[in-house]
Write a protein that holds these residues in place. Structure first.
Motif, mmCIF file in Angstrom:
data_model
loop_
_atom_site.group_PDB
_atom_site.id
_atom_site.type_symbol
_atom_site.label_atom_id
_atom_site.label_comp_id
_atom_site.label_asym_id
_atom_site.label_seq_id
_atom_site.Cartn_x
_atom_site.Cartn_y
_atom_site.Cartn_z
ATOM 1 N N GLU A 228 1.257 -1.003 0.120
ATOM 2 C CA GLU A 228 -0.053 0.065 -0.012
ATOM 3 C C GLU A 228 0.969 1.180 0.116
ATOM 4 O O GLU A 228 0.502 2.441 -0.173
ATOM 5 C CB GLU A 228 -0.639 0.208 1.340
ATOM 6 N N ASP A 229 1.993 1.025 0.317
ATOM 7 C CA ASP A 229 2.833 2.161 0.234
ATOM 8 C C ASP A 229 4.237 2.501 -1.105
ATOM 9 O O ASP A 229 5.578 2.782 -0.536
ATOM 10 C CB ASP A 229 3.994 2.048 1.577
ATOM 11 N N ALA A 230 3.737 2.196 -2.210
ATOM 12 C CA ALA A 230 4.264 1.651 -3.802
ATOM 13 C C ALA A 230 4.734 3.079 -3.582
ATOM 14 O O ALA A 230 6.494 2.663 -4.030
ATOM 15 C CB ALA A 230 2.887 1.736 -4.399
ATOM 16 N N GLU A 231 4.742 3.936 -3.665
ATOM 17 C CA GLU A 231 5.518 4.770 -4.529
ATOM 18 C C GLU A 231 6.792 6.124 -2.321
ATOM 19 O O GLU A 231 7.874 5.920 -2.925
ATOM 20 C CB GLU A 231 4.558 6.612 -4.156
ATOM 21 N N LYS A 232 6.636 5.311 -1.936
ATOM 22 C CA LYS A 232 7.522 5.493 -0.925
ATOM 23 C C LYS A 232 8.847 4.464 -0.551
ATOM 24 O O LYS A 232 10.033 4.535 -0.996
ATOM 25 C CB LYS A 232 6.439 5.484 1.135
ATOM 26 N N LEU A 233 7.779 3.169 -1.124
ATOM 27 C CA LEU A 233 8.934 2.185 -1.294
ATOM 28 C C LEU A 233 10.154 2.382 -2.647
ATOM 29 O O LEU A 233 10.958 2.151 -2.562
ATOM 30 C CB LEU A 233 8.163 0.711 -1.786
ATOM 31 N N ARG A 234 9.332 3.425 -3.170
ATOM 32 C CA ARG A 234 9.278 3.668 -5.280
ATOM 33 C C ARG A 234 11.049 3.788 -4.736
ATOM 34 O O ARG A 234 11.594 4.008 -5.147
ATOM 35 C CB ARG A 234 8.592 3.308 -6.128
ATOM 36 N N GLU A 235 10.429 5.266 -3.514
ATOM 37 C CA GLU A 235 11.749 6.081 -3.632
ATOM 38 C C GLU A 235 13.162 5.445 -2.655
ATOM 39 O O GLU A 235 14.243 5.819 -3.046
ATOM 40 C CB GLU A 235 11.289 7.335 -2.769
ATOM 41 N N PRO A 240 20.945 3.804 -8.703
ATOM 42 C CA PRO A 240 21.501 4.036 -10.664
ATOM 43 C C PRO A 240 21.580 2.981 -11.271
ATOM 44 O O PRO A 240 21.896 2.380 -12.388
ATOM 45 C CB PRO A 240 23.429 4.526 -10.345
ATOM 46 N N ASP A 241 21.665 1.248 -10.102
ATOM 47 C CA ASP A 241 21.458 0.414 -10.940
ATOM 48 C C ASP A 241 20.102 -0.367 -11.100
ATOM 49 O O ASP A 241 20.385 -1.004 -11.023
ATOM 50 C CB ASP A 241 22.997 -0.412 -10.726
ATOM 51 N N VAL A 242 19.128 0.292 -10.484
ATOM 52 C CA VAL A 242 17.381 0.287 -10.246
ATOM 53 C C VAL A 242 16.769 0.554 -11.443
ATOM 54 O O VAL A 242 17.243 1.470 -11.001
ATOM 55 C CB VAL A 242 17.510 0.485 -8.422
ATOM 56 N N THR A 243 16.228 -0.634 -11.608
ATOM 57 C CA THR A 243 14.437 -0.207 -12.621
ATOM 58 C C THR A 243 13.842 -0.673 -12.083
ATOM 59 O O THR A 243 13.709 -1.818 -11.488
ATOM 60 C CB THR A 243 14.733 -0.626 -13.713
ATOM 61 N N ILE A 244 12.581 0.592 -11.464
ATOM 62 C CA ILE A 244 11.587 0.044 -11.078
ATOM 63 C C ILE A 244 10.456 0.651 -12.497
ATOM 64 O O ILE A 244 10.393 1.430 -12.649
ATOM 65 C CB ILE A 244 11.477 0.968 -9.898
ATOM 66 N N GLY A 245 9.610 -0.471 -12.230
ATOM 67 C CA GLY A 245 8.570 0.057 -13.307
ATOM 68 C C GLY A 245 6.815 -0.305 -12.868
ATOM 69 O O GLY A 245 6.946 -1.028 -11.252
ATOM 70 N N GLY A 250 -0.410 0.438 -7.187
ATOM 71 C CA GLY A 250 0.135 -0.852 -5.603
ATOM 72 C C GLY A 250 1.179 -1.761 -6.114
ATOM 73 O O GLY A 250 1.869 -2.419 -5.154
ATOM 74 N N VAL A 251 1.465 -1.920 -7.420
ATOM 75 C CA VAL A 251 2.519 -2.735 -7.423
ATOM 76 C C VAL A 251 4.273 -2.227 -8.515
ATOM 77 O O VAL A 251 3.764 -1.784 -8.838
ATOM 78 C CB VAL A 251 1.856 -4.307 -8.739
ATOM 79 N N LEU A 252 5.033 -2.877 -8.147
ATOM 80 C CA LEU A 252 6.458 -2.551 -8.423
ATOM 81 C C LEU A 252 7.107 -3.922 -9.233
ATOM 82 O O LEU A 252 7.212 -4.555 -9.038
ATOM 83 C CB LEU A 252 7.277 -1.764 -7.181
ATOM 84 N N GLU A 253 7.859 -3.524 -9.993
ATOM 85 C CA GLU A 253 8.748 -4.234 -10.716
ATOM 86 C C GLU A 253 10.378 -4.071 -10.702
ATOM 87 O O GLU A 253 9.788 -3.075 -11.655
ATOM 88 C CB GLU A 253 8.261 -4.990 -11.665
ATOM 89 N N VAL A 254 10.703 -4.239 -10.148
ATOM 90 C CA VAL A 254 11.877 -3.735 -9.654
ATOM 91 C C VAL A 254 12.818 -5.020 -10.420
ATOM 92 O O VAL A 254 13.014 -6.047 -10.227
ATOM 93 C CB VAL A 254 12.371 -3.359 -8.191
#
Length: 314
Positions: A228-235, A240-245, A250-254
């Motif tokens: 539920e805290d997807a945006e906070k976790l994204r930050e 530099p070597d991480v891609t997040i889609g 509510g879902v991140l693909e890291v």
């Protein structure tokens, strides 16, 4: 053990196999994969001495096929299941093979029972279904109780029960310490049967690795995270070597971080995770990804998209 040393085969100006080297070890099922026109059939024919390489050498159990005094006892092969006299019965076909290679007649009955052809053993092969022909081809390959088995598309024409049977048979042969090389276009079946893969394209080696490593390579270490805290976790995960889609709320693909590392970061910041799943490509997806540039004939992208849409609709 099967060994290919710098195998090359040319037909005029066309190169079917180019400097191909690999080893097929006993005790496991090895899948031999490649797009149409990749050179799989040519390679298997060279392994069996049916085609002479332009250069390089193929050996089975330390010798070329022709050097073995009793080849059927060393190598059992099926490249074309229906290459059988249609007027003969299954029993007589196997009996003729046995009689010309010093194999006792009792072995004929053993392999007939092994492949499930007892009820039709005395019938002419010309009336066999595709699946029955496949079973007879496999019986022929196993007639000499060989240490090495080479099969090209063995599940073609088999029903679900037959596919399960051949899967268990191949695993059983490998468990006995035999060398098993199987070519197939059915990726889903190879994923369940093979432990190791040799993948070629345009006659060249693309991969020689385990099934797990092959699919992991194509997956790209993607981790699916739901919170539920997807945006906070994204930050917190950004780097530099991480891609997040993100394909859904509510879902991140890291990509670029392990699931353990993501879990620790979330725990350190009191972020509850509803899902933390490393994504693994299917064997079919991995195969399509890694052989994309080796496909001899490829449908236009519009046709592939349309086919995919029809499949989903069905």
């Amino acid at each position: 053990m099967i060994e290919a040393h710098s195998l090359t085969k040319r037909y005029g100006e066309r190169t079917a196999v180019a400097d191909l080297s690999f080893t097929v070890r006993p005790g496991i099922v090895t899948g031999f994969l490649g797009p149409n026109g990749a050179g799989k059939s040519t390679t298997m024919r060279m392994l069996l001495g049916l085609d002479a390489p332009t250069s390089g050498r193929a050996v089975v159990n330390g010798r070329s096929y022709a050097e073995h005094r009793a080849p059927l006892h060393e190598v059992g092969a099926m490249l074309e299941a229906r290459a059988i006299h249609t007027g003969r019965s299954a029993y007589n076909h196997l009996l003729a093979l046995a009689a010309t290679t010093g194999i006792p007649a009792r072995r004929v009955n053993e392999v007939i029972d092994l492949v499930g052809l007892r009820e039709v053993a005395k019938k002419r092969v010309g009336g066999f279904s595709l699946g029955m022909g496949q079973r007879l081809g496999i019986a022929s390959a196993l007639l000499g109780d060989p240490a090495t088995v080479i099969l090209d598309e063995p599940v073609n024409g088999l029903d679900p029960e037959g596919i399960l049977w051949i899967r268990n048979l191949l695993k059983g042969l490998a468990a006995e310490g035999r060398t098993v090389l199987v070519s197939s276009h059915l990726m889903s079946e190879m994923a369940l049967t093979a432990e190791h893969l040799i993948v070629i394209g345009r006659g060249r080696l693309i991969a020689d690795t385990s099934v797990a490593e092959f699919t992991a390579q194509a997956a790209g270490d993607v981790v699916r995270v739901r919170t539920e805290d997807a945006e906070k976790l994204r930050e917190l995960l950004a780097g530099p070597d991480v891609t997040i889609g993100s394909q859904e709320p509510g879902v991140l693909e890291v990509t670029g971080l392990s699931s353990d590392r993501i879990g620790r970061i979330a725990a350190d910041h009191a972020i509850a995770l509803a899902e933390l799943t490393p994504q693994q490509a299917s064997l079919e997806e991995a195969f399509m990804e890694l052989t994309r540039d080796a496909v001899e004939f490829q449908a236009p992208a519009s046709e592939l998209v349309a086919a995919g849409s029809e499949g989903r609709a069905a």
